[in-house]
Design a protein around this motif. Sequence first.
Motif, PDB file in Angstrom:
ATOM      1  N   ARG B  25      56.179   0.911  36.813  1.00 21.46           N
ATOM      2  CA  ARG B  25      54.738   0.324  36.670  1.00 21.46           C
ATOM      3  C   ARG B  25      54.035   1.165  35.664  1.00 21.46           C
ATOM      4  N   ASN B  26      54.610   2.399  35.184  1.00 21.47           N
ATOM      5  CA  ASN B  26      53.914   3.110  34.202  1.00 21.47           C
ATOM      6  C   ASN B  26      54.021   2.504  32.882  1.00 21.47           C
ATOM      7  N   VAL B  27      52.842   2.266  32.280  1.00 19.43           N
ATOM      8  CA  VAL B  27      53.186   1.593  30.900  1.00 19.43           C
ATOM      9  C   VAL B  27      53.690   2.304  30.071  1.00 19.43           C
ATOM     10  N   ILE B  28      53.540   3.600  29.920  1.00 16.93           N
ATOM     11  CA  ILE B  28      54.350   4.618  28.800  1.00 16.93           C
ATOM     12  C   ILE B  28      55.728   4.456  29.248  1.00 16.93           C
ATOM     13  N   LEU B  80      46.150   3.320  24.465  1.00 21.63           N
ATOM     14  CA  LEU B  80      45.196   4.399  24.361  1.00 21.63           C
ATOM     15  C   LEU B  80      43.834   3.665  24.578  1.00 21.63           C
ATOM     16  N   SER B  81      43.528   2.372  23.722  1.00 15.49           N
ATOM     17  CA  SER B  81      42.289   1.882  23.966  1.00 15.49           C
ATOM     18  C   SER B  81      42.168   1.054  25.628  1.00 15.49           C
ATOM     19  N   ILE B  82      43.419   0.595  25.925  1.00 21.06           N
ATOM     20  CA  ILE B  82      43.077  -0.107  27.507  1.00 21.06           C
ATOM     21  C   ILE B  82      42.946   1.095  28.127  1.00 21.06           C
ATOM     22  N   TYR B  83      43.515   2.562  28.234  1.00 20.86           N
ATOM     23  CA  TYR B  83      43.320   3.314  29.084  1.00 20.86           C
ATOM     24  C   TYR B  83      41.594   3.697  29.060  1.00 20.86           C
ATOM     25  N   ARG B  84      41.060   3.888  27.896  1.00 19.72           N
ATOM     26  CA  ARG B  84      39.909   3.997  27.811  1.00 19.72           C
ATOM     27  C   ARG B  84      38.721   3.186  28.554  1.00 19.72           C
ATOM     28  N   ASN B  85      39.219   1.641  28.682  1.00 15.42           N
ATOM     29  CA  ASN B  85      38.664   0.724  29.355  1.00 15.42           C
ATOM     30  C   ASN B  85      38.911   0.688  30.826  1.00 15.42           C
ATOM     31  N   GLN B  87      40.842   3.193  32.626  1.00 13.59           N
ATOM     32  CA  GLN B  87      41.284   4.484  33.404  1.00 13.59           C
ATOM     33  C   GLN B  87      42.410   4.390  34.385  1.00 13.59           C
ATOM     34  N   THR B  88      43.497   3.601  33.948  1.00 12.01           N
ATOM     35  CA  THR B  88      44.616   3.763  34.866  1.00 12.01           C
ATOM     36  C   THR B  88      45.760   3.299  33.742  1.00 12.01           C
ATOM     37  N   LEU B  89      47.106   3.801  34.121  1.00 10.78           N
ATOM     38  CA  LEU B  89      48.291   3.397  33.281  1.00 10.78           C
ATOM     39  C   LEU B  89      49.093   2.225  34.096  1.00 10.78           C
ATOM     40  N   ASN B  90      48.783   1.884  35.235  1.00 11.33           N
ATOM     41  CA  ASN B  90      49.274   1.061  36.061  1.00 11.33           C
ATOM     42  C   ASN B  90      49.448  -0.357  35.427  1.00 11.33           C
ATOM     43  N   VAL B  91      50.294  -0.843  35.102  1.00 10.98           N
ATOM     44  CA  VAL B  91      50.435  -2.339  34.549  1.00 10.98           C
ATOM     45  C   VAL B  91      50.025  -3.349  35.394  1.00 10.98           C
ATOM     46  N   ASP B  92      49.990  -3.156  36.847  1.00  6.35           N
ATOM     47  CA  ASP B  92      49.628  -4.169  37.891  1.00  6.35           C
ATOM     48  C   ASP B  92      48.209  -4.429  37.606  1.00  6.35           C
ATOM     49  N   GLU B  93      47.311  -3.387  37.295  1.00  7.36           N
ATOM     50  CA  GLU B  93      46.057  -3.339  37.227  1.00  7.36           C
ATOM     51  C   GLU B  93      45.449  -3.723  35.774  1.00  7.36           C
TER      52      GLU B  93
END
Lengths: 168, 99
Positions: B25-28, B80-85, B87-93
């Motif tokens: 589930r971690n996008v990286i 990076l820009s999604i994480y800024r908005n 604050q998560t790396l979980n693709v389910d969110e």
Amino acid sequence: MLLTFYILGTVSVLSALGVLVCRSPVYSAMSLVCSFFCLGGIYILMNVEFVAVIQILVYAGAILVLFLFVIMLLNIVPTGESVRFNLPVLIAFGIAVGLFAQISGLFLGDIQFGPKDVYTAEAISEEGSIGLIGRLLYGEFVLPFEAISILLLVAVIGAVIIGKRRLN
Amino acid sequence: MPTTHVLILSAALFSIGVLGVMLRRNVIVIFMSIELMLNAVNLSFVGFAREMDSMTGVIFIFFIIVVAAAEAVVGLSIILSIYRNRQTLNVDEYNLLKW
């Protein structure tokens, strides 16, 4: 030489599995580097030194460093994401195993190769694989080469624009 | 080494990449699995090129690696820009485009 291939292949598959198993993305990236280095060794065994060199320079050198930079910038703490064996996970395993069985069944079956080209191992070693690739790249494949350079330019500009915080 | 074994190794690496995209589930890590799949295809290109005494497969690997580099750059800047908005790396969110 065959034994070296099997060892490198096994290590690359195991470290590819390590990418999935590791909790921390940093460990996953390191596992991926190991897998890429093994693939580079396999390319050297198959007499395509050019591919081995750009595999290690571009993949293990540039792309993975980019991954590590992003992980460092995001300052990720390992989330403790744990894989439980519920139904969707089992379905995912089934799909992956089925895909592997399907592809390898295709490869183990009777593959009809087309007519052979002129670049045998002797012809390649006569001119050298890098010289041959350069001649083909600037001769027969010059149009795709130009297209790919435009693609690279677009990707660089796109990354800068997406990475900016605000667009004025 | 036999071409069939090279091709089966590439099939195994590709399946592991597919499994990683479905499982994690971690996008990286999902992104790393995509790189793994691209590498498996590269390996099969080399295998086929050697079997057919051709150089075209090797030229194609050059192009695939350029595309993979471009994809990694653009994809990671999107992450990076999604994480800024979010604050998560979980693709389910990441559900802004879900209907």
